[in-house]
Scaffold this motif. Structure first.
Motif, short mmCIF file in Angstrom:
data_model
loop_
_atom_site.label_atom_id
_atom_site.label_comp_id
_atom_site.label_asym_id
_atom_site.label_seq_id
_atom_site.Cartn_x
_atom_site.Cartn_y
_atom_site.Cartn_z
N LEU A 125 0.83 -1.20 0.00
CA LEU A 125 0.00 0.00 0.00
C LEU A 125 0.87 1.26 0.00
N GLY A 126 0.49 2.22 -0.82
CA GLY A 126 1.10 3.55 -0.77
C GLY A 126 0.17 4.46 0.01
N LEU A 127 0.61 4.93 1.17
CA LEU A 127 -0.25 5.70 2.07
C LEU A 127 -0.05 7.20 1.87
N GLU A 128 -1.14 7.94 2.03
CA GLU A 128 -1.04 9.39 1.95
C GLU A 128 -0.19 9.92 3.10
N PRO A 129 0.78 10.79 2.81
CA PRO A 129 1.62 11.34 3.87
C PRO A 129 0.90 12.45 4.64
N GLU A 130 1.30 12.63 5.87
CA GLU A 130 0.81 13.77 6.65
C GLU A 130 1.78 14.93 6.44
N PHE A 131 1.26 16.10 6.06
CA PHE A 131 2.13 17.26 5.89
C PHE A 131 1.32 18.53 6.06
#
Length: 456
Positions: A116-122
């Motif tokens: 899985l490619g997870l959305e980063p927190e930024f």
């Protein structure tokens, strides 16, 4: 049904494993086969009474394949939705993992793994610099020229009895070789003449004559072949005639002049049959609007591109690069950089949409579909395209899943970019048509990814 395990393998990566016991798969297949047995007739058995062993042999794989695919999707995405995992792209099957072949008559335990490619927190950072938005310079001089061109297009050509010859007249002339036999009747357009010849003719009347030593110097950019074919209209047998040293007399036989149409009621109705244009002021406003529309939209697109680039370069966050390389399947580094930039922009766009609570409405997608249709028609709406026809056509467009997704994405992009531009400083820079075209060309050359070179 499936045993699901999930682990986070990195800041922006995860892994899901699905385990389907063979007993559960067999049970699910039996349930599906029982349903099918009630819908089909199998020779030698009453409907609904066919033994499962016979059903498995006769139609087991036909049922099992779609059933297994559906079950995997339900378990995989059901878990992702339940745990509220935010993915950048769809789960990637682990291609390095060996999966045993199974069938309706040979069901085994099934274990599958997905990366899985997870959305980063930024935290989103907005650019502080200003951006240029090019707009078409619709000055009075520019609109004057457009109005003049329209009047000429709708004007009439009239014969001028005597003269004087003016800059844009059309001349019927006789070209006669001095002390020779070459002669021809043809037309000359005054605005296409060389300056020296033009100066000799302007102000003259019907019957006037001038002498020239070289017919190649009569019209602007006239080649030798043009002189032979159009000014002298030489036959094939005469094409080799030597024109060097030959002088010619050009005599004006008739003067024709394009008389521009008057800006009257008839003119305005021809220009706008719907009757919204009734005077010159409204005409000028419409011309400015129509001519600026396409250029200004291009100016916004170029500004959007620079804004997106600034946002991508100004927000440094981690993305699952290795998984993205597997997804892109492209060894060209420059192509992957373009792909990565697109992924980063998508994440930023989604962040802006969430922060500003931007939602897509049906009317947004419909407007995008209508704009797409108008582009296909060259920006003009034919008379037969009434509102009912347009609604039906757009409804058919939106029934196509691929088209609907593309239109929705484009509509969301426009809403997000409009919201972003409101928070930034855009400086308008007026350009002429020529300057605008040069700017667009330079922009495209600088920002178009290089095409793949063909292998020899």
């Amino acid at each position: 049904m499936a045993e699901v395990t999930y682990e986070k393998t990195g800041p922006v990566t995860g892994r899901i494993q699905l385990f389907f016991p063979k007993e559960e798969l067999s049970k699910k297949l039996n349930e599906e086969l029982k349903k099918e047995s009630k819908r089909v007739n199998i020779k030698g058995f009453r409907r609904g009474k066919t033994p499962l062993s016979a059903l498995r042999k006769l139609m087991g794989n036909q049922v099992f394949g779609p059933l297994l695919d559906r079950t995997i999707q339900e378990e995989l995405f059901g878990y992702i939705e339940e745990k509220e995992l935010k993915l950048i792209f769809s789960p990637l099957p682990d291609e390095s993992e060996e999966v045993e072949q199974i069938s309706a008559t040979n069901i085994k335990d099934l274990r599958l793994s997905y990366d899985l490619g997870l959305e980063p927190e930024f935290e989103l950072k907005m650019p502080e610099q200003s951006f240029t938005k090019y707009v078409l310079d619709t000055s009075d001089e520019f609109i004057d020229e457009l109005v003049d061109n329209l009047r000429k297009q709708r004007g009439e050509t009239k014969d001028i009895e005597e003269g004087p010859i003016q800059e844009e007249d059309i001349l019927d002339v006789t070209i006669q070789e001095v002390d020779g036999e070459l002669t021809n009747d043809t037309k000359l357009y005054v605005d296409n003449l060389q300056d020296e010849v033009k100066e000799q003719l302007i102000g003259q009347s019907v019957g006037a004559s001038i002498n020239v030593d070289d017919l190649g110097q009569v019209e602007a950019n006239a080649s030798d072949s043009h002189v032979r074919k159009y000014l002298l209209e030489l036959s094939e047998e005469e094409q080799d005639v030597d024109l060097n040293g030959k002088s010619f007399t050009i005599t004006v036989n008739k003067i024709s002049r394009l008389v521009p149409a008057e800006l009257n009621e008839e003119f305005f109705i021809q220009f706008d049959p719907e009757g919204n244009i009734t005077n010159e002021e409204q005409l000028r406003e419409r011309l400015a609007e129509d001519n600026a529309k396409g250029f200004n939209a291009q100016g916004v697109s170029m500004a959007n591109f620079e804004i997106q680039r600034a946002l991508v370069e100004g927000n440094d966050f981690e993305v699952p690069v290795e998984l993205m390389k597997k997804l892109s399947k492209d060894d060209d580094e420059s192509n992957f950089e373009f792909f990565e930039r697109g992924v980063r922009w998508m994440l930023i766009r989604n962040k802006v949409a969430a922060q500003k609570e931007i939602e897509l409405q049906y009317e947004d997608v419909r407007a995008e579909a209508l704009e797409s249709l108008m582009r296909m028609l060259g920006g003009q709406r034919p008379a037969f395209l009434n509102d009912e026809f347009l609604d039906n056509y757009i409804q058919n467009m939106l029934k196509d899943e691929k088209q609907r997704e593309e239109l929705s994405s484009n509509a969301m992009e426009k809403k997000v970019m409009a919201a972003i531009r409101e928070d930034l400083t855009l400086v308008e820079q007026p350009l002429s048509v020529e300057e605008f075209n040069k700017t667009i060309k330079a922009f495209n050359e600088a920002n178009t990814p290089p095409a793949d070179e063909e292998e020899e």
